[in-house]
Design an enzyme around this catalytic site. Structure first.
Site, PDB file in Angstrom:
ATOM      1  CD  GLU A 160      -3.166  -0.839   2.100  1.00  0.00           C
ATOM      2  OE1 GLU A 160      -3.064   0.076   2.940  1.00  0.00           O
ATOM      3  OE2 GLU A 160      -4.164  -1.555   1.999  1.00  0.00           O
ATOM      4  CD  GLU A 375      -4.264  -5.659   3.943  1.00  0.00           C
ATOM      5  OE1 GLU A 375      -5.058  -4.794   4.369  1.00  0.00           O
ATOM      6  OE2 GLU A 375      -3.035  -5.546   4.017  1.00  0.00           O
TER       7      GLU A 375
HETATM    8  C1  BGP Z   1      -4.673  -1.822   5.166  1.00  0.00           C
HETATM    9  C2  BGP Z   1      -3.388  -2.262   5.794  1.00  0.00           C
HETATM   10  C3  BGP Z   1      -3.536  -3.236   6.900  1.00  0.00           C
HETATM   11  C4  BGP Z   1      -4.769  -3.051   7.744  1.00  0.00           C
HETATM   12  C5  BGP Z   1      -6.001  -2.789   6.931  1.00  0.00           C
HETATM   13  C6  BGP Z   1      -7.209  -2.370   7.712  1.00  0.00           C
HETATM   14  O1  BGP Z   1      -4.543  -0.499   4.803  1.00  0.00           O
HETATM   15  O2  BGP Z   1      -2.548  -2.842   4.827  1.00  0.00           O
HETATM   16  O3  BGP Z   1      -2.343  -3.232   7.619  1.00  0.00           O
HETATM   17  O4  BGP Z   1      -4.563  -2.224   8.794  1.00  0.00           O
HETATM   18  O5  BGP Z   1      -5.799  -1.812   5.950  1.00  0.00           O
HETATM   19  O6  BGP Z   1      -7.141  -1.005   7.974  1.00  0.00           O
HETATM   20  P1  BGP Z   1      -7.420  -0.382   9.362  1.00  0.00           P
HETATM   21  O7  BGP Z   1      -6.509  -1.103  10.296  1.00  0.00           O
HETATM   22  O8  BGP Z   1      -7.096   1.068   9.241  1.00  0.00           O
HETATM   23  O9  BGP Z   1      -8.839  -0.609   9.646  1.00  0.00           O
END
Ligand code: BGP
Length: 468
Positions: A160, A375
């Site tokens: 990301e 993800e």
């Molecule tokens: C993505 C990241 C993850 C994770 C996920 C959920 O951006 O790669 O590491 O954190 O999002 O986001 P959040 O934790 O802000 O809800």
């Protein structure tokens, strides 16, 4: 009709070193900027996280039991090189050998990310990826890992690049906490893409074992009123910031005229200058056809509307629905009054956006080769009752997104796996331990794991390949 997924499809679970491992001071790990940043800005800490540093055998055992045959893990750069470069920490190296061995023992293929938000402190305070010296340090760290870990079959350079720049230089929710700085935002995107390109060029030139790709977060953007040209323009500009700039760099090896015109417009309104060098484009262009896969992280979409005021971004980190704001001068505003469901953190739930995004990659970047959804998942304030969580909302969310993937495959997109975020509960970078995503509930006091209803459902899907 029940939709299906291919027989060799990977049903994975995703994690990230800093959010899962804990043990931030153990076995010679070097500091990262987040260590202090959390202390100074947030109500939670990176220890204990899910204590994955010690508990990974339990998590991999559970993964195997529940039909999970792939796991995203990341290497904490500062466990290998505590100062980012120079001296190697043998205990860090040993930990990852053990982790990968345990993965393979359980038939859970590790997809290994080299950088998941956690640049070593010394390099971070030295400008992070805005400093071109750190691009070289990253490439050297990657080279070391390729040589040291031949047991890894799937490598990802970065997780990301888009949200890193957004968090660090726009929203100010990630260290170093700078706000509304478009010059730094695009420069960070660009330099990280150059680091990716140099790494992948090295990987292919030296015939390193396995496959290599990159993971991008790709939220879909729609105009609130498709017939309103100003809404359409707002949508195009946000799409450039979050999607096109990095996708162009990845698969075109340059920025298209349309992308660059948008970037220049944004910089002319908001200030900021870019340092884009000829040698950068030589690296980017050499790498554009070498990505074995694209990882897409997809959680949400946005509807954009025209906006004629000053930039203001409010981050909803506590899950207080309706409290977020995202409006950018000269770009547009994310509409809050669209009739689409959102979670407590104001993330719009829209599975069709995942389908649309995959079709767009296929159409605009036909050299993409293959996609993993690296993800996707639902952040939720889980209620733990009788040693489990009845997370029907999460099941519904994942089901709809798997169906979108099935549709995209039917329409010709090459998708070969899905990794739910997250395998077990982990903490969230800017939202703490309250925002849970896991298949396995983690009691952060005892570090016990408890399968949620979604874990049993996921197992059935993984076993049958039917999205029931
Ligand atoms: C993505 C990241 C993850 C994770 C996920 C959920 O951006 O790669 O590491 O954190 O999002 O986001 P959040 O934790 O802000 O809800």
């Amino acid at each position: 009709m029940i939709k299906t997924l291919p027989q060799d499809f990977i049903f994975g679970g995703a994690t990230a070193a800093y959010q899962a491992e804990g043990a931030t001071q153990e076995d010679g790990k070097g500091p990262v900027a987040w260590d202090n940043y959390l202390k100074e800005n947030y109500w939670y800490r990176a220890d204990p996280a899910s204590d994955f540093y010690h508990k990974y055998p339990v998590d991999l055992q559970l993964a195997e039991e529940f039909g999970v045959n792939g796991i995203r893990v990341s290497i904490a750069w500062s466990r290998i090189f505590p100062s980012g470069f120079g001296e190697v920490n043998p205990k860090g190296v040993a930990f990852y050998h053990q982790l990968f061995e345990e993965c393979h023992k359980h038939g859970v293929e590790p997809f290994v990310t080299l950088h998941h938000f956690d640049t070593p402190e010394i390099l971070h305070s030295n400008g992070d990826f805005l400093n071109r010296e750190n691009v070289e340090h990253f490439v050297n760290y990657a080279k070391f890992c390729f040589e040291e870990f031949p047991e890894v079959n799937y490598w990802t350079t970065f997780n990301e690049i888009g949200p890193i720049g957004d968090g660090q230089y726009m929203v100010g929710k990630f260290p170093p906490g700078i706000k509304y700085d478009f010059g730094r935002l695009f420069q960070s995107h660009h330099n990280m893409m150059v680091a990716h390109a140099k790494t992948i060029n090295y990987f292919k030139k030296n015939n390193i074992n396995g496959e290599i790709g990159i993971v991008h977060a790709l939220p879909m953007k729609y105009p609130k009123e498709p017939n309103n040209s100003e809404d359409v323009r707002a949508c195009e500009l946000e799409d450039i910031i979050f999607n096109k700039f990095i996708l162009d760099a990845t698969y075109k090896g340059k920025y298209s005229e349309h992308t660059m015109a948008g970037v220049n417009h944004i910089l002319s309104v908001n200030g900021g200058q870019l340092d884009l060098r000829e040698e950068d484009f030589i690296a980017l262009s050499a790498a554009k056809d070498l990505n074995d896969f694209l990882g897409i992280n997809y959680y949400m979409s946005d509807w954009m509307e025209a906006f004629d005021g000053e930039t203001e971004i409010t981050h909803n980190g506590r899950g207080e629905k309706g409290s977020s704001k995202y409006q950018i001068k000269g770009v547009g505003r994310r509409a809050m009054d669209v009739d689409v469901p959102r979670n407590d953190w104001d993330w719009i739930i829209y599975p069709q956006g995942l389908y649309d995004q995959m079709m767009r990659v296929k159409r605009d970047y036909p050299n993409y080769k293959k996609i993993y959804i690296t993800e996707n998942g639902l952040g939720y304030k889980d209620e733990f009752v009788n040693n489990t969580v009845k997370d029907d909302a999460r099941i519904d969310y994942v089901k709809q997104h798997l169906e979108a993937i099935s549709d995209a495959i039917a329409d010709g997109v090459n998708v070969q796996g899905y990794f739910i975020w997250s395998l077990m509960d982990v903490f969230s970078w800017s939202n703490g331990y309250e925002k849970r995503y896991g298949l396995f509930y983690v009691d952060f006091d005892t570090q016990e794991r408890y399968p949620k209803k979604s874990a049993y459902w996921y197992k059935d899907v993984a076993n049958s390949h039917k999205i029931i």
